[in-house]
Design a protein around this motif. Sequence first.
Motif, mmCIF file in Angstrom:
data_model
loop_
_atom_site.group_PDB
_atom_site.id
_atom_site.type_symbol
_atom_site.label_atom_id
_atom_site.label_comp_id
_atom_site.label_asym_id
_atom_site.label_seq_id
_atom_site.Cartn_x
_atom_site.Cartn_y
_atom_site.Cartn_z
ATOM 1 N N LEU A 111 0.840 -1.211 0.000
ATOM 2 C CA LEU A 111 0.000 0.000 0.000
ATOM 3 C C LEU A 111 0.875 1.262 0.000
ATOM 4 C CD1 LEU A 111 -2.821 -0.872 2.592
ATOM 5 C CD2 LEU A 111 -3.013 -0.782 0.111
ATOM 6 N N ALA A 112 1.939 1.226 0.800
ATOM 7 C CA ALA A 112 2.824 2.402 0.884
ATOM 8 C C ALA A 112 3.471 2.685 -0.467
ATOM 9 C CB ALA A 112 3.882 2.180 1.958
ATOM 10 N N LYS A 113 3.849 1.611 -1.185
ATOM 11 C CA LYS A 113 4.471 1.794 -2.517
ATOM 12 C C LYS A 113 3.494 2.464 -3.475
ATOM 13 C CE LYS A 113 7.453 -2.164 -2.861
ATOM 14 N NZ LYS A 113 7.342 -3.530 -3.251
ATOM 15 N N ALA A 318 -0.542 3.878 10.940
ATOM 16 C CA ALA A 318 -1.310 2.634 11.057
ATOM 17 C C ALA A 318 -0.367 1.428 10.993
ATOM 18 C CB ALA A 318 -2.353 2.551 9.948
ATOM 19 N N ARG A 319 0.730 1.564 10.252
ATOM 20 C CA ARG A 319 1.682 0.447 10.157
ATOM 21 C C ARG A 319 2.318 0.163 11.522
ATOM 22 N NH1 ARG A 319 6.434 -1.912 9.469
ATOM 23 N NH2 ARG A 319 6.772 -3.248 7.643
ATOM 24 N N ARG A 320 2.577 1.229 12.272
ATOM 25 C CA ARG A 320 3.173 1.061 13.600
ATOM 26 C C ARG A 320 2.231 0.247 14.499
ATOM 27 N NH1 ARG A 320 4.370 5.468 17.595
ATOM 28 N NH2 ARG A 320 2.763 6.546 16.434
ATOM 29 N N THR A 321 0.941 0.504 14.359
ATOM 30 C CA THR A 321 -0.054 -0.236 15.150
ATOM 31 C C THR A 321 -0.140 -1.681 14.676
ATOM 32 O OG1 THR A 321 -1.278 1.787 15.616
ATOM 33 C CG2 THR A 321 -2.509 -0.278 15.774
ATOM 34 N N LEU A 322 -0.127 -1.868 13.359
ATOM 35 C CA LEU A 322 -0.194 -3.237 12.819
ATOM 36 C C LEU A 322 1.078 -4.016 13.155
ATOM 37 C CD1 LEU A 322 -2.766 -3.939 11.217
ATOM 38 C CD2 LEU A 322 -1.282 -4.352 9.265
ATOM 39 N N GLU A 323 2.203 -3.301 13.205
ATOM 40 C CA GLU A 323 3.452 -3.978 13.561
ATOM 41 C C GLU A 323 3.417 -4.415 15.024
ATOM 42 O OE1 GLU A 323 7.051 -1.675 13.271
ATOM 43 O OE2 GLU A 323 8.313 -3.455 13.547
ATOM 44 N N PHE A 324 2.720 -3.635 15.855
ATOM 45 C CA PHE A 324 2.565 -4.030 17.259
ATOM 46 C C PHE A 324 1.771 -5.341 17.339
ATOM 47 C CE2 PHE A 324 0.820 -4.134 21.509
ATOM 48 C CZ PHE A 324 1.844 -3.639 22.301
ATOM 49 N N ALA A 325 0.733 -5.456 16.500
ATOM 50 C CA ALA A 325 -0.048 -6.701 16.456
ATOM 51 C C ALA A 325 0.843 -7.852 15.969
ATOM 52 C CB ALA A 325 -1.262 -6.545 15.544
ATOM 53 N N ALA A 326 1.606 -7.610 14.899
ATOM 54 C CA ALA A 326 2.478 -8.659 14.356
ATOM 55 C C ALA A 326 3.496 -9.100 15.407
ATOM 56 C CB ALA A 326 3.195 -8.149 13.100
ATOM 57 N N ALA A 327 4.029 -8.136 16.156
ATOM 58 C CA ALA A 327 5.021 -8.476 17.187
ATOM 59 C C ALA A 327 4.378 -9.271 18.314
ATOM 60 C CB ALA A 327 5.658 -7.196 17.729
ATOM 61 N N THR A 328 3.120 -8.955 18.629
ATOM 62 C CA THR A 328 2.408 -9.709 19.670
ATOM 63 C C THR A 328 2.302 -11.175 19.250
ATOM 64 O OG1 THR A 328 1.163 -7.756 20.337
ATOM 65 C CG2 THR A 328 0.211 -9.882 20.941
ATOM 66 N N TYR A 329 1.879 -11.394 17.995
ATOM 67 C CA TYR A 329 1.768 -12.780 17.514
ATOM 68 C C TYR A 329 3.140 -13.457 17.444
ATOM 69 C CZ TYR A 329 -3.067 -11.768 16.175
ATOM 70 O OH TYR A 329 -4.396 -11.449 16.196
ATOM 71 N N ALA A 330 4.116 -12.750 16.872
ATOM 72 C CA ALA A 330 5.439 -13.369 16.685
ATOM 73 C C ALA A 330 6.050 -13.728 18.040
ATOM 74 C CB ALA A 330 6.353 -12.426 15.911
ATOM 75 N N SER A 331 5.904 -12.836 19.018
ATOM 76 C CA SER A 331 6.466 -13.116 20.338
ATOM 77 C C SER A 331 5.731 -14.288 20.997
ATOM 78 C CB SER A 331 6.386 -11.874 21.222
ATOM 79 O OG SER A 331 6.792 -12.200 22.535
#
Length: 369
Positions: A111-113, A318-331
Amino acid sequence: MERPRYRAAIVGTGGIANRHAQSLAELGDRAELVAVAELDPDRAAAFAERHSVPAVYGGAEALFANERLDLVHVCTPPKAHAPLAIAAMRAGVPALVEKPTALSLSEMDELAKVQEATGTPVLTVFQHRYGAAAVRLRRLLRAGALGRPLLAVCETLWYRDDDYFAAPWRGSWDAEGGGPTMGHGIHQFDLLLSVLGPWAEVRAAAGRLSRPTDTEDVSMALARFANGSLATVVNSVVSPRETSRLRFDFEHATVEVEHLYGYTDEHWRFTPAPGHGHLAELWAADAAAPPSGHRLQIEAILDAFEAGTEAGVSLADARRTLEFAAATYASAFRGRPVAAGEIAGDDPFARGMDGGAVPWAQSRKEAIA
Ligand SMILES: NC(=O)c1ccc[n+]([C@@H]2O[C@H](COP(=O)([O-])OP(=O)(O)OC[C@H]3O[C@@H](n4cnc5c(N)ncnc54)[C@H](O)[C@@H]3O)[C@@H](O)[C@H]2O)c1
């Protein structure tokens, strides 16, 4: 000078689309809902009648081909968000996309691209950033009145029964992108992040404890922020007494909100630290402030369009928030801390929130077979 009247359309006329249509109606002369696009013709017709929408299309392609639009509201299930946002940008129409913006960090980067190439923005609905008290809190913090942020507690304890998950897209990694971390608690921790700024590291646990889902129904994260503060974040859809709660302890005051799906100033509580009683005046709740919700965010977007400033919530934010979700799952699924920026490139957690590593996935497949 006469103000412009913005021409808006909605794609996806299910539950939340009604909130968007009502918000546009409340904005009076500033905005006009000129068309909707929806795959289900009956639903589209009923919606158009309910909200007096003059034009109905069977899909976004026909919508963009036939209408001159200033803003398109994407209110479909999450799986369609990124493709529709890309179609909007290619048609030169700014998109306001319901949360979560996309299913994965890879989609966010795509999306950013396209945003960079087209110069047309994609915005995300995170309406709780826009309530009067949240705006005031960020202003007082940035002005230094509250001292340093020290710790925060962020809880989304909601209840969704098995019927709720009967909708085929709910509770699936492929269509919804995740459970309460991606779909429910994301509102609260987005507000947390909008106050505390960049996060640095996350340690988390997640479980599918009770609901008939592929995704988690509970997650818990412990986060460290770049400014040194610490926060706990709990996301649940199995909690019978529902609440949405945020508490910030700053050096000079505790600031709390407890609500469910939207707050007014009355849901907030401000407690100055000893010797800082004068701060209560700066907080001074405004009983007339409208509740947090879609209308305030949409109004802020139109204000930004008119002023030529950046509208929110931007893709980068919004990416920073989504990255927080991704980090929650990955951790949670890797069993170790995850640093900001660590999930990148070909990391399976950049391609999908499940990271191909959901511990209960195999036992569920066996149970279904
Ligand atoms: N911000 C909030 O407070 C809030 C609250 C609820 C839901 N949501 C979000 O809103 C989105 C929609 O949720 P909902 O509960 O309204 O869903 P829903 O299932 O009630 O409605 C979605 C509609 O989109 C239509 N649709 C699907 N794909 C489409 C496409 N490609 N083109 C046109 N129409 C399409 C479906 O036919 C359906 O009518 C989700 O992302 C959800 O997370 C946000």
